[in-house]
Design a protein around this motif. Structure first.
Motif, PDB file in Angstrom:
ATOM      1  N   ALA A  94     -14.490   3.995   0.378  1.00  9.84           N
ATOM      2  CA  ALA A  94     -13.438   2.760   0.217  1.00  9.84           C
ATOM      3  C   ALA A  94     -12.383   3.249  -0.766  1.00  9.84           C
ATOM      4  CB  ALA A  94     -14.496   1.650  -0.724  1.00  9.84           C
ATOM      5  N   TYR A  95     -11.077   2.664  -0.640  1.00 14.02           N
ATOM      6  CA  TYR A  95     -10.127   2.921  -1.470  1.00 14.02           C
ATOM      7  C   TYR A  95      -9.459   1.686  -2.280  1.00 14.02           C
ATOM      8  CZ  TYR A  95      -9.381   7.389   0.810  1.00 14.02           C
ATOM      9  OH  TYR A  95      -9.734   8.718   1.203  1.00 14.02           O
ATOM     10  N   TYR A  96      -8.941   2.278  -3.247  1.00 17.81           N
ATOM     11  CA  TYR A  96      -8.066   1.264  -3.993  1.00 17.81           C
ATOM     12  C   TYR A  96      -6.649   1.103  -3.692  1.00 17.81           C
ATOM     13  CZ  TYR A  96      -5.383   0.314  -8.559  1.00 17.81           C
ATOM     14  OH  TYR A  96      -4.581  -0.216  -9.177  1.00 17.81           O
ATOM     15  N   LEU A  97      -6.081   0.201  -3.223  1.00 12.20           N
ATOM     16  CA  LEU A  97      -4.684   0.216  -2.917  1.00 12.20           C
ATOM     17  C   LEU A  97      -3.618  -0.477  -3.921  1.00 12.20           C
ATOM     18  CD1 LEU A  97      -4.880  -0.353   0.946  1.00 12.20           C
ATOM     19  CD2 LEU A  97      -5.191   1.914  -0.289  1.00 12.20           C
ATOM     20  N   ARG A  98      -2.734   0.016  -4.276  1.00 11.00           N
ATOM     21  CA  ARG A  98      -1.871  -0.837  -4.960  1.00 11.00           C
ATOM     22  C   ARG A  98      -0.479  -0.865  -4.310  1.00 11.00           C
ATOM     23  NH1 ARG A  98       1.759   0.380  -9.122  1.00 11.00           N
ATOM     24  NH2 ARG A  98       0.606   2.266  -9.553  1.00 11.00           N
ATOM     25  N   LEU A  99      -0.008  -2.089  -3.979  1.00 10.11           N
ATOM     26  CA  LEU A  99       1.115  -2.112  -3.352  1.00 10.11           C
ATOM     27  C   LEU A  99       2.336  -3.283  -4.078  1.00 10.11           C
ATOM     28  CD1 LEU A  99      -0.364  -3.333   0.185  1.00 10.11           C
ATOM     29  CD2 LEU A  99       0.447  -0.942  -0.337  1.00 10.11           C
TER      30      LEU A  99
ATOM     31  N   GLU B 210      -2.597   6.575   8.243  1.00  8.59           N
ATOM     32  CA  GLU B 210      -1.684   6.098   9.606  1.00  8.59           C
ATOM     33  C   GLU B 210      -1.474   4.515   8.913  1.00  8.59           C
ATOM     34  OE1 GLU B 210      -4.148   5.595  13.073  1.00  8.59           O
ATOM     35  OE2 GLU B 210      -3.038   3.871  13.432  1.00  8.59           O
ATOM     36  N   ALA B 211      -2.259   3.720   8.369  1.00  6.68           N
ATOM     37  CA  ALA B 211      -1.844   2.572   7.869  1.00  6.68           C
ATOM     38  C   ALA B 211      -0.667   2.587   6.962  1.00  6.68           C
ATOM     39  CB  ALA B 211      -3.113   1.590   7.545  1.00  6.68           C
ATOM     40  N   LEU B 212      -1.149   3.327   5.978  1.00  9.53           N
ATOM     41  CA  LEU B 212       0.010   3.489   4.765  1.00  9.53           C
ATOM     42  C   LEU B 212       1.466   4.126   5.429  1.00  9.53           C
ATOM     43  CD1 LEU B 212      -2.048   5.007   1.673  1.00  9.53           C
ATOM     44  CD2 LEU B 212      -1.437   2.422   2.498  1.00  9.53           C
ATOM     45  N   ALA B 213       1.413   4.792   6.306  1.00 11.60           N
ATOM     46  CA  ALA B 213       2.758   5.122   6.870  1.00 11.60           C
ATOM     47  C   ALA B 213       3.220   4.027   7.433  1.00 11.60           C
ATOM     48  CB  ALA B 213       2.285   6.181   7.916  1.00 11.60           C
ATOM     49  N   ALA B 214       2.655   3.289   8.246  1.00 11.38           N
ATOM     50  CA  ALA B 214       3.216   1.773   8.885  1.00 11.38           C
ATOM     51  C   ALA B 214       3.702   0.968   7.663  1.00 11.38           C
ATOM     52  CB  ALA B 214       1.999   1.324   9.819  1.00 11.38           C
ATOM     53  N   VAL B 215       2.825   1.024   6.533  1.00  4.44           N
ATOM     54  CA  VAL B 215       3.327   0.201   5.454  1.00  4.44           C
ATOM     55  C   VAL B 215       4.664   0.349   4.896  1.00  4.44           C
ATOM     56  CG1 VAL B 215       2.731  -0.555   3.187  1.00  4.44           C
ATOM     57  CG2 VAL B 215       0.847  -0.710   5.035  1.00  4.44           C
ATOM     58  N   ARG B 216       4.806   1.774   4.808  1.00  6.80           N
ATOM     59  CA  ARG B 216       5.931   2.201   4.228  1.00  6.80           C
ATOM     60  C   ARG B 216       7.139   1.882   5.025  1.00  6.80           C
ATOM     61  NH1 ARG B 216       2.991   6.816   3.521  1.00  6.80           N
ATOM     62  NH2 ARG B 216       2.113   6.886   1.607  1.00  6.80           N
TER      63      ARG B 216
ATOM     64  N   VAL C  10       8.996  -4.808   3.652  1.00  4.71           N
ATOM     65  CA  VAL C  10       8.412  -5.686   2.474  1.00  4.71           C
ATOM     66  C   VAL C  10       7.673  -5.095   1.376  1.00  4.71           C
ATOM     67  CG1 VAL C  10       7.873  -7.370   4.053  1.00  4.71           C
ATOM     68  CG2 VAL C  10       5.977  -5.917   3.591  1.00  4.71           C
ATOM     69  N   VAL C  11       7.638  -3.589   1.381  1.00  7.65           N
ATOM     70  CA  VAL C  11       7.131  -2.952  -0.006  1.00  7.65           C
ATOM     71  C   VAL C  11       8.477  -2.064  -0.450  1.00  7.65           C
ATOM     72  CG1 VAL C  11       5.006  -2.282   0.888  1.00  7.65           C
ATOM     73  CG2 VAL C  11       6.865  -0.856   1.614  1.00  7.65           C
ATOM     74  N   LEU C  12       8.265  -2.456  -2.119  1.00 10.18           N
ATOM     75  CA  LEU C  12       9.307  -1.698  -2.919  1.00 10.18           C
ATOM     76  C   LEU C  12       9.155  -0.488  -3.412  1.00 10.18           C
ATOM     77  CD1 LEU C  12       9.946  -5.231  -4.957  1.00 10.18           C
ATOM     78  CD2 LEU C  12      11.540  -3.898  -3.524  1.00 10.18           C
ATOM     79  N   ALA C  13       7.729  -0.130  -3.077  1.00  8.49           N
ATOM     80  CA  ALA C  13       7.774   1.250  -3.883  1.00  8.49           C
ATOM     81  C   ALA C  13       6.569   2.018  -3.019  1.00  8.49           C
ATOM     82  CB  ALA C  13       7.070   1.217  -5.381  1.00  8.49           C
ATOM     83  N   ASP C  14       6.327   3.399  -3.107  1.00  8.90           N
ATOM     84  CA  ASP C  14       5.341   3.967  -2.203  1.00  8.90           C
ATOM     85  C   ASP C  14       4.014   3.384  -2.563  1.00  8.90           C
ATOM     86  OD1 ASP C  14       5.307   5.938  -0.311  1.00  8.90           O
ATOM     87  OD2 ASP C  14       4.680   7.386  -1.611  1.00  8.90           O
ATOM     88  N   PRO C  15       3.136   2.966  -1.651  1.00  7.92           N
ATOM     89  CA  PRO C  15       1.850   2.491  -1.928  1.00  7.92           C
ATOM     90  C   PRO C  15       0.975   3.687  -2.602  1.00  7.92           C
ATOM     91  CG  PRO C  15       2.419   2.133   0.363  1.00  7.92           C
ATOM     92  CD  PRO C  15       3.437   3.101  -0.277  1.00  7.92           C
ATOM     93  N   VAL C  16       0.227   3.194  -3.496  1.00 14.10           N
ATOM     94  CA  VAL C  16      -0.880   3.888  -4.339  1.00 14.10           C
ATOM     95  C   VAL C  16      -1.964   3.697  -3.525  1.00 14.10           C
ATOM     96  CG1 VAL C  16      -1.899   4.372  -6.322  1.00 14.10           C
ATOM     97  CG2 VAL C  16       0.474   3.653  -6.514  1.00 14.10           C
ATOM     98  N   ALA C  17      -2.809   4.924  -3.191  1.00 20.18           N
ATOM     99  CA  ALA C  17      -4.178   4.785  -2.670  1.00 20.18           C
ATOM    100  C   ALA C  17      -4.881   5.681  -3.551  1.00 20.18           C
ATOM    101  CB  ALA C  17      -4.125   5.285  -1.311  1.00 20.18           C
ATOM    102  N   ILE C  18      -6.194   5.224  -4.081  1.00 17.36           N
ATOM    103  CA  ILE C  18      -7.005   6.174  -4.833  1.00 17.36           C
ATOM    104  C   ILE C  18      -8.553   5.919  -4.315  1.00 17.36           C
ATOM    105  CG2 ILE C  18      -7.909   6.681  -7.109  1.00 17.36           C
ATOM    106  CD1 ILE C  18      -5.527   5.472  -8.251  1.00 17.36           C
ATOM    107  N   ARG C  19      -9.173   6.792  -3.982  1.00 17.46           N
ATOM    108  CA  ARG C  19     -10.537   6.952  -3.579  1.00 17.46           C
ATOM    109  C   ARG C  19     -11.175   6.355  -4.292  1.00 17.46           C
ATOM    110  NH1 ARG C  19     -12.754  10.152   0.732  1.00 17.46           N
ATOM    111  NH2 ARG C  19     -14.993  10.445   0.406  1.00 17.46           N
ATOM    112  N   ILE C  20     -12.272   5.475  -3.865  1.00 11.59           N
ATOM    113  CA  ILE C  20     -13.403   5.083  -4.703  1.00 11.59           C
ATOM    114  C   ILE C  20     -14.694   5.944  -4.372  1.00 11.59           C
ATOM    115  CG2 ILE C  20     -15.020   3.295  -5.454  1.00 11.59           C
ATOM    116  CD1 ILE C  20     -12.595   1.230  -4.634  1.00 11.59           C
ATOM    117  N   GLU C  21     -15.091   6.557  -5.144  1.00 10.82           N
ATOM    118  CA  GLU C  21     -16.333   7.835  -5.050  1.00 10.82           C
ATOM    119  C   GLU C  21     -17.617   6.815  -5.316  1.00 10.82           C
ATOM    120  OE1 GLU C  21     -15.625  10.717  -3.427  1.00 10.82           O
ATOM    121  OE2 GLU C  21     -17.752  11.095  -3.337  1.00 10.82           O
ATOM    122  N   GLU C  22     -18.452   7.136  -4.361  1.00  9.56           N
ATOM    123  CA  GLU C  22     -19.883   6.478  -5.018  1.00  9.56           C
ATOM    124  C   GLU C  22     -20.644   7.427  -5.605  1.00  9.56           C
ATOM    125  OE1 GLU C  22     -21.947   5.369  -1.329  1.00  9.56           O
ATOM    126  OE2 GLU C  22     -20.765   3.506  -0.880  1.00  9.56           O
ATOM    127  N   VAL C  23     -20.914   7.046  -6.559  1.00 12.65           N
ATOM    128  CA  VAL C  23     -21.586   7.986  -7.881  1.00 12.65           C
ATOM    129  C   VAL C  23     -23.054   7.546  -8.058  1.00 12.65           C
ATOM    130  CG1 VAL C  23     -19.584   8.949  -8.447  1.00 12.65           C
ATOM    131  CG2 VAL C  23     -20.557   7.193  -9.942  1.00 12.65           C
TER     132      VAL C  23
END
Lengths: 428, 428
Positions: free
Chosen positions: B348-353, B405-411, B415-428
Motif C-alpha cells: 500500500a502507498y501513502y500519496l500526497r497530492l 505509471e499512474a503518477l507519471a500520468a498524474v504529473r 490539475v496538480v501543482l507539485a510533484d506527487p509524494v508517494a511513500i510506501r506503507i511497510e507491513e511490519v
C-alpha cells in the motif's frame, strides 16, 4: 565435505518435532552453512506409537533416553524432555560422561543443576548449550555470552513467561478479572500442567537464574530468586497503574549490588511508553544492560514449535561449526558463589490501600509511612466505595525493608480493610 | 593459561579509543571469559600527537596502517579507520594476506568489497568479523549468522541510521521542518562530514547490503540497493501520517522474491503502535524474520564509543575463544549472485497530492489511478490553501510499477501543482 554431525533427540513434543522438521526440510541450507551435513540418527520419547506429523521411520528408536544419550553413533544429544531431574538429568549426565555434546531446552534442569552440569561438561571437554531454555526464539544466551562478552553487565531484565504476559494484557485490554483471564489462557492451552509454574513466576524464575549466572559470572542459584507471582494482581491495580502511565508486567530483574546478587521475579510497574510497557500478549522481551553497550532490547516469540526449534538449531549449528565455549561463558570453577542480596536496590513503589472511611485514617497512614522513612511522591484518593476509600500512593525511592516495616505497621492499625498491595516500580 | 591474543588497532577515533579503554580496564574479566589475555601491541592513526584521553604509551606506534597489519606480533588487525577504499582496504587486505584475523567496523568497505574480502579471508583461513559495522551495539550479525542459522530468512528490516531517525523524530515531536531538524542534528555533531551519507540513506544502505548477504546467502551488492533519502519528507507528511496512525521511518527492507533479491532503503510508513513505529531518537532497530523463528526485534544504540566498542570486542572475544566462521556464514564461493529485483513486492502507498482547486480535479486523478490498476483504500481532502487543495490517499496494495505509471500520468495533467509524494506503507 567433513563428516556429518549426528543427533540423537530425546523428547518428541512440539519442540522435538520442530527440530526434526528443520533438519529434514532444510538439509541443504544447513549443510552449506555448517560446512557439513546435520543428521538425525536416533530418537526417543515416552510413547512410540503416536502420529506426530513427521516421518520418523528413518531414525532408530530408543525407549530409554539414557541409552540414546550413550550411543556410539550420536555426536550431540538433544534433550527436549523437560523436568529438572529424572530422565532428562540422567540422560544429560550420561551423554556428557560419554563425551558427547548436549543441546537442551531445559530451563528447570539448568536453574537447579547448572553448576554441576557445567563442571561435568567442562571436565569432559563437551559443550552444553541451552539457547532454547530462555525466551524461546530470541538468541539471548548468545547475545549475552558472546556478543556482549566485552561488557561488565550491570542489569538484566526480562518478561519471559508469555502466559503471564498474556493474562496481564487481557486484563488490561479487555477488562477481564485475573480469574477470567486465567481461564481464557487455560482454555487456549497456554498453561503448564502445574499452572503455578507460570503464574507463580517459577518458570520465568528459572530463566532469570540462568541469565544471572551468565551476566554476572556466578553459579546458578535458583533458590535465591525472590519469587512473586501474578495471582494477587487485580483489575484495579492494572487500571490504576494505567491511569498513572504504567503497565504491570511479571518482570525478572537481576543486578549485582555492593551487597550481593539480587534476583527478583515479581510483578512490577514499568512506564507504558517503554519497550517493556508496550509488550503485549505472549511475546517475550529481554533487556540487557552493560557498561559499554548501554542497553539492548531483544523481543520475540517465547514459545512455540518454530521459535523454540530455531533456538535449538542455533546451538546445533554452533556445534557443527566447531564452537567450543564454557557452559556459562567462563570456566565453571571461576563462577562465583554470589551472596544473595534481595531487595537492596531501592525503588519507588505503587501502594494500594483500602482505608476505612473515617476522619484521620489517611493521616494515620501517612504518618506511619513517614516514620518508616517512606516518603510520598504522589497520592490519589478515589470515590468512596460503601464505607471504604481506596487510596493509591506512589512512593519516592525506598528500600523494601523500610517499606515492609511501614506496611507491617499499617496492617496493625484499625483503619485498613484489606492487606495493602505494594508493587515495585522498575526504572527501565 | 594459553597465549595472549595480540591486537593491532588502526584508527583511534571514538571507537578505537573505546576499544583501548575496554581492553585496559576489563583485562581480568576478558581473560577469564576468553581463557587467555587480550593485549594491544601496536596502534596507528593519522596524527600521533593528540590527547585522546587514554594512555597509549605502552603500545608501539605505526604511522602506516599497512605496516601495522603485517606485524609479526599482531594476531588480529582491528580496522577502525573507515572508508570503503584507501588505507582501510589496503590494510585489511594486507592483514588477511599475512594470515591474520581482521575485525572491522567498516560498513562501506564490506558493502562494496564484501565478496572479494570474504574470498581472500577464506583462502587464507582467516576470520573477518564486522559486528560493529551494522547497528552499533546490537549483536545483529551474530544473531543472523549464528543464532538464526537454522532459519530460512524471509525478510530483514531495520532503522539503522540514528541521525535520520533523530531528524524524523524531532519533526514529529517538536513540529520542526526538515531543515530545522537537520540543522539541529548538525549542531549536535550527528551528521557525517558528507551529510548525504546519512540523509541520503547511503550509510544505512551499506548496512542493509551486509544484512542481505547474510540473510539470503547472496554476494553483497550495494549497487542493487534502491536508495531514497529523507530529504523530501515534509512536516505535512509526518503530521498526516500520524493522523492515520503511522510514523515515517527511513527503513531498510531486504527480502528474497520469486524474481530476485529486493533491497530497499527508503522512507516508509509503519504503524505507530509497532516496535518500529515506537522507535524514537538515535536508537537503532533491526527486525529479523525467518521461517522458524517468526519475528525477532533487536533494539539498541546504533553509534557511540561504548556501544560500538562493545561490538568490536564481541568479535575480538569470539576470535580469542577460537571461533572460525566463513565471513558471511557460508563459504564465499557458495554465495549466490542474486538478481536484483527491486519493487516487486506489492505494498500500500501513502500519496500526497496538491490539486488545483477546481471542479473535476479529483475525479481526474482518481480516474488515472483506477486506469493504472491502483485502487484507493482511504482518501482525505484537507481545507483549501489559497487555490490548492491537499489530498491524501492511501492505496490498496499495488506494485511500484503500476504506481509509477499512474503518477507519471498524474504529473502530466493540468490539475496538480507539485510533484506527487508517494511513500510506501511497510507491513511490519
Amino acid at each position: 565435505m567433513t563428516s556429518p554431525l549426528r543427533l540423537g533427540i530425546a523428547g518428541l513434543g512440539t519442540v522435538g518435532v520442530g527440530v526434526v522438521r528443520i533438519v529434514r526440510q532444510q538439509a541443504k541450507m544447513l549443510t552449506t552453512r555448517a560446512g557439513r551435513p546435520i543428521e538425525i540418527v536416533a530418537v526417543s520419547a515416552r510413547t512410540r506409537d503416536k502420529d506426530r506429523g513427521v516421518n520418523l521411520s528413518h531414525y532408530d528408536w530408543e525407549d530409554d533416553p539414557v541409552a540414546l544419550a550413550k550411543r556410539d553413533d550420536v555426536d550431540v544429544f538433544v534433550e527436549l524432555m523437560g523436568g529438572s531431574d529424572g530422565p532428562a538429568k540422567a540422560a544429560t549426565e550420561a551423554a556428557l560422561a560419554a563425551g558427547k555434546d548436549v543441546v537442551t531446552a531445559n530451563k528447570a534442569m539448568l536453574a537447579h543443576h547448572g553448576q554441576a552440569l557445567a563442571e561435568l561438561a567442562e571436565s569432559k571437554g563437551c559443550n552444553l548449550r541451552y539457547e532454547a531454555a530462555v525466551a524461546g526464539g530470541i538468541p539471548v544466551i548468545k547475545a549475552l555470552m558472546e556478543g556482549l562478552a566485552g561488557n561488565e553487565m550491570t542489569r538484566v531484565m526480562g518478561v519471559m513467561n508469555g502466559t503471564c504476559n498474556y493474562i496481564l494484557t487481557r486484563m488490561q485490554n479487555a477488562g477481564l478479572t485475573y480469574e477470567e483471564a486465567f481461564a481464557e489462557a487455560d482454555g487456549l492451552g497456554y498453561l503448564e500442567a502445574d499452572p503455578n509454574l507460570d503464574v507463580g513466576g517459577i518458570d520465568a524464575g528459572h530463566k532469570l537464574a540462568i541469565l544471572s549466572a551468565l551476566a554476572f559470572g556466578t553459579r546458578t542459584n535458583f533458590d535465591a530468586v525472590e519469587l512473586e507471582g501474578i495471582g494477587a494482581i487485580t483489575i484495579d491495580d492494572i487500571t490504576q497503574a494505567a491511569d498513572m502511565g504504567y503497565r504491570i508486567k511479571l518482570l525478572g530483574v537481576a543486578q549485582m549490588t555492593g551487597r550481593g546478587l539480587e534476583q527478583r521475579m515479581s510483578p512490577c510497574l514499568v512506564p507504558a511508553s517503554s519497550p517493556l510497557g508496550q509488550l503485549e500478549g505472549g511475546t517475550n522481551m529481554v533487556v540487557l544492560e552493560g557498561d559499554a553497550v548501554e542497553q539492548i532490547v531483544l523481543r520475540g516469540p517465547g514459545a512455540g514449535e518454530g521459535p523454540t526449534a530455531s533456538a535449538v538449531m542455533g546451538d546445533v549449528m554452533d556445534i557443527a561449526r566447531g564452537l567450543r565455549l564454557p557452559v556459562f561463558g567462563q570456566p565453571a570453577e571461576t563462577l562465583a558463589d554470589a551472596r544473595a542480596a534481595n531487595s537492596t536496590v531501592p525503588a519507588a513503589y505503587y501502594l494500594r490501600l483500602q482505608l476505612i472511611d473515617k476522619p484521620g485514617a489517611l493521616a494515620k497512614i501517612t504518618a506511619i509511612l513517614g516514620d518508616a522513612g517512606v516518603s510520598i511522591d504522589r497520592m490519589r484518593q478515589y470515590g468512596h466505595q460503601d464505607t471504604s476509600a481506596p487510596v493509591l500512593i506512589v512512593t519516592h525511592k525506598t528500600t523494601r525493608a523500610d517499606l515492609s516495616e511501614a506496611l507491617a505497621a499499617v496492617r496493625e492499625t484499625d483503619v485498613v480493610l484489606a492487606d495493602p498491595v505494594a508493587i515495585r516500580i522498575e526504572e527501565v
